[in-house]
Design an enzyme around this catalytic site. Structure first.
Site: not given
Ligand code: ADP
Length: 328
Positions: A15, A25, A28-29, A76, A107, A130, A132, A134, A174, A176, A190-192, A259
């Site tokens: 994502g 950046r 690289v730098r 992905r 993750d 990310t 999120d 998370d 957003m 999930r 100030g949400a309810e 977002q």
């Molecule tokens: P995010 O990094 O935002 O959590 P995804 O879960 O879609 O996004 O993972 C991004 C990419 O990382 C996947 O499309 C895939 O190429 C690689 N990936 C995720 N899980 C695995 C896994 N168990 N083994 C190998 N590659 C993975």
């Protein structure tokens, strides 16, 4: 500084999140500063497999610190789940002499990096990118602050119109699997009530509280709902509330992809710059490789990739109590 690597690659995966450009950046730098060759890998692991890799110079990252999205694009990639795909990726890196990788993503991307670094002798560093927030092992993720501020700005505007018409607005943000955007933006506006995936909300309690406010003529109410909330998204919740509160003027607003976009906030640029710099230092020294770089209590924090992918951040439920008290 002793060099453990000479050529490094950087990619953004999964994502997208505002601030990824600032991180690219910084990588690289910093790499160029230490005399490394730095390669940009397009579209995450897909570019590694398809050999869509190019050499980056100082100017390659000029004028991007303030831009949302990612100049390296993100994707992905199904093929990377397969050993054959990862082998192809490794061979492409080997041909170019790339011996260190920085992966900016979530993750899922770290899971991929962890498997790859176990199979092949290329050290990997993950940077949490990310919206999120998370991921365990860091107080901040690149993109969260911008996303949450975008949500706050939008919800403030919704409050104006809700106030003009005495309406109940159900606003979906957003998240999930993660309620952080909902929690932070809800508190700040100030949400309810705030409905998140991590906690089961009793809808009857929400209705009782709204009806009690209706009696007191508190007619402007905002419910902030994470898209993956236990009770469903904003449309599902609106359906239930409309049945139980036929007299209330209920509207739904789904904030959606706004977002993810926009110029990164100062905080996101700062953490992206700091993390990007630290990633190169790790690869240079060979210390703390195969980790995700986070920031905890304002200190750099290194979490082994396998732990970064397993644990999730936990929500402090005291915040939900604060919401209730302050929304009276
Ligand atoms: P995010 O990094 O935002 O959590 P995804 O879960 O879609 O996004 O993972 C991004 C990419 O990382 C996947 O499309 C895939 O190429 C690689 N990936 C995720 N899980 C695995 C896994 N168990 N083994 C190998 N590659 C993975």
């Amino acid at each position: 500084m002793e060099k453990k690597v000479s050529k490094i690659g950087v990619l953004t995966s999964g994502g997208d999140a505002p601030g990824m450009n600032a991180a690219i950046r910084a990588v690289v730098r910093t790499g160029l500063y230490y005399g490394l060759d730095v390669f940009g890998i397009m579209r995450g692991y897909a570019g590694m497999i398809e050999n869509d890799i190019f050499k980056m110079e100082t100017r390659s990252v000029a004028n991007i610190i303030q831009r949302g999205g990612t100049i390296l694009k993100t994707a992905r990639c199904k093929e990377f789940f397969e050993p054959a795909g990862r082998k192809k990726a490794y061979e492409n890196l080997k041909k170019l002499g790339i011996n260190g990788l920085v992966i900016i993503g979530g993750d899922g991307s770290f899971r991929g990096a962890q498997i790859f670094s176990n199979e092949y002798d290329i050290p990997c560093i993950g940077l949490p990118g990310t919206i999120d927030k998370d991921i365990a092992g860091t107080d901040f993720t690149i993109g969260f602050d911008t996303a949450v501020n975008t949500a706050v700005e939008a919800i403030d505007k919704i409050r104006d119109t809700a106030d003009a018409h005495d309406r109940l607005f159900i606003i979906e943000v957003m998240g999930r699997d993660s309620g952080y955007i909902a929690l932070h933006s809800g508190i700040a506006t100030g949400a309810e009530n705030i409905l998140i995936p991590e906690r089961i909300t009793d809808i009857n309690e929400v209705i009782d509280s709204l009806q009690e406010k209706e009696k007191r003529k508190k007619l402007v109410n905002l419910l902030v709902v994470a898209e993956g909330s236990e009770l469903g998204g904003a449309n599902e919740i609106a359906k239930v509330l409309k049945e139980k509160m036929p007299n209330a003027d209920i509207k739904v607003c789904i904030l959606g992809h706004i977002q993810r976009g926009g110029s990164p906030s100062c905080l996101d640029r700062l953490i992206a710059s700091r993390m990007g710099y630290a990633a190169v230092e790790c690869l240079m020294t060979g210390k703390d490789v195969n980790t995700m770089i986070g920031i905890v209590n304002n200190q750099l924090h290194y979490t082994p990739l396998d732990q970064a992918v397993k644990a999730e951040q936990t929500i402090d439920y005291e915040w939900l109590k604060i919401v209730k008290i302050l929304a009276s």
